[in-house]
Motif scaffolding. Structure first.
Motif, short mmCIF file in Angstrom:
data_model
loop_
_atom_site.label_atom_id
_atom_site.label_comp_id
_atom_site.label_asym_id
_atom_site.label_seq_id
_atom_site.Cartn_x
_atom_site.Cartn_y
_atom_site.Cartn_z
N GLY A 241 0.80 -1.22 0.00
CA GLY A 241 0.00 0.00 0.00
C GLY A 241 0.83 1.27 0.00
N LYS A 242 1.94 1.26 0.73
CA LYS A 242 2.77 2.46 0.82
C LYS A 242 3.42 2.77 -0.53
N LYS A 244 2.36 1.79 -3.49
CA LYS A 244 1.32 2.19 -4.43
C LYS A 244 0.94 3.66 -4.22
N LYS A 245 0.82 4.07 -2.96
CA LYS A 245 0.44 5.46 -2.66
C LYS A 245 1.53 6.42 -3.12
N MET A 246 2.80 6.08 -2.89
CA MET A 246 3.89 6.96 -3.33
C MET A 246 3.91 7.06 -4.85
N GLU A 248 1.31 6.74 -6.86
CA GLU A 248 0.18 7.59 -7.22
C GLU A 248 0.52 9.06 -7.00
N ASN A 249 1.27 9.35 -5.93
CA ASN A 249 1.64 10.73 -5.65
C ASN A 249 2.66 11.26 -6.67
N GLN A 274 -4.59 5.67 -13.89
CA GLN A 274 -5.01 4.49 -13.14
C GLN A 274 -4.83 3.22 -13.97
N TYR A 323 7.44 14.23 -4.31
CA TYR A 323 7.44 12.78 -4.60
C TYR A 323 8.34 12.43 -5.78
#
Length: 384
Positions: A241-242, A244-246, A248-249, A274, A323
């Protein structure tokens, strides 16, 4: 219709060759791999499997091949009689095929005045223009003038993941279902070549940057974030999850730049982003973080996927893209020592320090806020 395609590797067969067959072409592959050439001439067909839940298999027929080392004269004749010429050989090989194409086009002028389109389908900006430059080095001024009238070299942007693979059937290729092939029609003389699945546009630059700063940037940061977190495969890294979030950022920052500069529809662009992330997470594609992250010196260049969007963002919005800076820092931490470029970067850091490495390998100036942020992010990652 007869197509000549230089490069019978996985990209050539699994992407370009597949679309040429679906478009009704008889395709002649030109390559130096004797085994692949002989198999294509023996079987006259091969299979392309889609890496998804259905494992759909496509049969590509009406193909044969020429070994350019053994039969250069036959390559010249085949180019002279082609309806379309394409190439997917890698940027470093384009100069090596330029002479054969030049001779084929010279011969064509003695046979026909029909226009011909030549497209380099490479993972580089301006691939066809580069191939044209190398071909024109073989010509005199009169020949250049004739080529300008009869032959087109439109640049293109291509996108399809074809993972490293070993198949019992040497001709079989596995590819992801998604693909994109965009061609600059403003550079084409005569009618656009009929190729199923190609998008023809008047201005290629927005689509080149969209692909480079979404697909290439995203692919790279997943690889580097994943490698540092101890993940071997790309889809395992994105399952975190971490990470993936980075990711996306990071792509949120490139999206802000792209939609501002080119007025892309934000909702449509977000769907594109996406889709790209979902492609990286495809569990049916086994791709290593070390393969995707390879050659970090090239990926850290000032005009490439990490540094260019970061510097452009900082200039456009007068703020630091945090990021993207993390992505650059993670690439500088990439210490897979079987990769010669990674080894060179790590040796430079050990001998001369990270500040020297940032300025040397990225071109980011030491007095900028972006430099300071990359430096701070590198140090923060080093603590962990």
């Amino acid at each position: 219709m007869n197509a000549v395609h230089f490069g019978a590797g996985n990209i050539g067969r699994g992407f370009i060759g597949c679309l040429l067959y679906e478009s009704g072409y008889n395709t002649c592959f030109v390559d130096v791999n004797g085994e692949i050439v002989d198999l294509l001439n023996e079987k006259k067909q091969y299979t392309v499997q889609l890496a998804n839940a259905t494992n759909e298999v496509l049969l590509v027929k009406n193909v044969h091949a020429i070994n350019s080392l053994r039969d250069p004269a036959l390559v010249v004749d085949t180019v002279a009689n082609a309806s379309l010429v394409t190439a997917a050989v890698g940027p470093n090989i384009l100069p090596l095929i330029a002479g054969l194409i030049a001779n084929g086009l010279k011969k064509r002028l003695t046979l026909s005045k029909e226009p011909l389109t030549i497209i380099a389908c490479e993972n580089m900006i301006g691939g066809s223009a580069f191939l044209k430059e190398k071909i024109y080095e073989q010509l005199n001024e009169q020949e250049k003038s004739l080529f300008d009238v009869h032959f087109s070299f439109p640049n293109s942007a291509v996108d399809r993941i074809v993972p490293n693979q070993t198949n019992d059937d040497k001709l079989a290729v596995t590819v992801e279902p998604f693909y994109e092939w965009i061609v600059d029609e403003s550079e084409i003389r005569g009618e656009n070549p009929p190729i199923k699945g190609v998008t023809f546009v008047q201005d290629l630059q927005p689509f080149i940057e969209r692909k480079l700063f979404t697909v290439n940037t995203g692919h790279a940061v997943v690889a580097y974030f994943g490698y540092l977190a101890g993940f071997r495969s790309m889809h395992e890294a994105l399952a975190d999850g971490k990470i993936k979030k980075m990711t996306e950022n990071v792509l949120g920052e490139t999206s802000k730049y792209l939609t501002t500069k080119y007025s892309f529809d934000e909702q449509a662009h977000n769907k594109y982003v996406q889709k790209i992330i979902d492609r990286f997470a495809n569990p049916f594609i086994s791709d290593d973080t070390t393969r995707v992250g390879r050659s970090p010196m090239r990926k850290l260049k000032s005009n490439d996927r990490l540094v260019k969007p970061a510097t452009q963002y900082a200039e456009m919005f007068e703020e630091t893209p945090i990021y993207l800076a993390k992505g650059i820092a993670s690439a500088l931490h990439y210490d897979y020592l079987e990769d010669p470029e990674a080894k060179e970067i790590q040796e430079a850091i050990q001998q001369k320090g990270i500040a020297f490495a940032i300025e040397t390998f990225t071109g980011i100036k030491a007095e900028t806020d972006l430099f300071k942020t990359v430096y701070e992010q590198y140090k923060e990652m080093a603590k962990k």
